[in-house]
Design a protein around this motif. Structure first.
Motif, PDB file in Angstrom:
ATOM      1  N   GLU A   2      39.644  31.617  79.361  1.00  0.00           N
ATOM      2  CA  GLU A   2      40.797  31.254  79.843  1.00  0.00           C
ATOM      3  C   GLU A   2      40.841  31.016  81.303  1.00  0.00           C
ATOM      4  O   GLU A   2      40.028  31.404  81.894  1.00  0.00           O
ATOM      5  CB  GLU A   2      42.105  32.006  79.626  1.00  0.00           C
ATOM      6  N   SER A   4      43.164  31.421  83.604  1.00  0.00           N
ATOM      7  CA  SER A   4      43.536  32.476  84.431  1.00  0.00           C
ATOM      8  C   SER A   4      42.620  33.533  84.613  1.00  0.00           C
ATOM      9  O   SER A   4      42.261  33.899  85.802  1.00  0.00           O
ATOM     10  CB  SER A   4      44.948  32.920  83.758  1.00  0.00           C
ATOM     11  N   THR A   5      41.757  33.645  83.739  1.00  0.00           N
ATOM     12  CA  THR A   5      40.711  34.970  83.878  1.00  0.00           C
ATOM     13  C   THR A   5      39.680  34.321  84.473  1.00  0.00           C
ATOM     14  O   THR A   5      39.193  35.180  85.390  1.00  0.00           O
ATOM     15  CB  THR A   5      40.056  35.017  82.072  1.00  0.00           C
ATOM     16  N   LEU A   7      40.081  32.279  87.175  1.00  0.00           N
ATOM     17  CA  LEU A   7      40.532  32.373  88.328  1.00  0.00           C
ATOM     18  C   LEU A   7      40.653  33.970  88.863  1.00  0.00           C
ATOM     19  O   LEU A   7      40.366  33.961  90.189  1.00  0.00           O
ATOM     20  CB  LEU A   7      42.126  31.832  88.330  1.00  0.00           C
ATOM     21  N   GLN A   8      41.092  34.758  88.013  1.00  0.00           N
ATOM     22  CA  GLN A   8      41.158  36.110  88.397  1.00  0.00           C
ATOM     23  C   GLN A   8      39.609  36.677  88.894  1.00  0.00           C
ATOM     24  O   GLN A   8      39.686  37.465  89.910  1.00  0.00           O
ATOM     25  CB  GLN A   8      41.583  36.988  87.368  1.00  0.00           C
ATOM     26  N   GLN A   9      38.725  36.423  88.176  1.00  0.00           N
ATOM     27  CA  GLN A   9      37.211  36.827  88.426  1.00  0.00           C
ATOM     28  C   GLN A   9      36.926  36.081  89.807  1.00  0.00           C
ATOM     29  O   GLN A   9      36.131  36.596  90.554  1.00  0.00           O
ATOM     30  CB  GLN A   9      36.339  36.376  87.227  1.00  0.00           C
ATOM     31  N   ALA A  11      38.778  35.313  92.313  1.00  0.00           N
ATOM     32  CA  ALA A  11      39.213  35.781  93.302  1.00  0.00           C
ATOM     33  C   ALA A  11      38.943  37.240  93.678  1.00  0.00           C
ATOM     34  O   ALA A  11      38.739  37.683  94.695  1.00  0.00           O
ATOM     35  CB  ALA A  11      40.980  36.142  92.975  1.00  0.00           C
ATOM     36  N   GLU A  12      38.528  38.085  92.508  1.00  0.00           N
ATOM     37  CA  GLU A  12      37.861  39.254  92.830  1.00  0.00           C
ATOM     38  C   GLU A  12      36.573  39.083  93.478  1.00  0.00           C
ATOM     39  O   GLU A  12      36.170  39.902  94.453  1.00  0.00           O
ATOM     40  CB  GLU A  12      37.718  40.060  91.286  1.00  0.00           C
TER      41      GLU A  12
END
Length: 81
Positions: A2, A4-5, A7-9, A11-12
């Motif tokens: 996805e 969002s996943t 983008l989260q990765q 950002a991390e």
């Protein structure tokens, strides 16, 4: 995956990278300050014995000073060529 996943990765990964750079630069500053402190402590500077130049409180410039400046400029220009 996805969006969002991903983008989260991203950002991390960005946060980890920024934290790594911040820690590295902080350590670099601390190490440089410690080196500066140790150099100043173990190798203190010696007092200079240079003589001071007297300043003449006059509106005219000494002919000797003009000659010295002219000679210095001439020598500098000769070295440039």
């Amino acid at each position: 995956m996805e969006v969002s996943t991903m983008l989260q990765q991203a950002a991390e990964l960005m946060a980890i990278g920024m934290a790594t750079v911040f820690v590295f630069l902080t350590l670099l500053v601390v190490i440089i300050q410690l080196m500066s402190f140790s150099v100043r402590r173990f190798f203190p500077t010696k007092k200079s014995t240079a003589t001071t130049v007297e300043v003449v409180a006059s509106d005219t410039i000494s002919p000797r000073l003009v000659a010295a400046i002219t000679a210095a400029i001439h020598q500098h220009r000769q070295q440039q060529h």
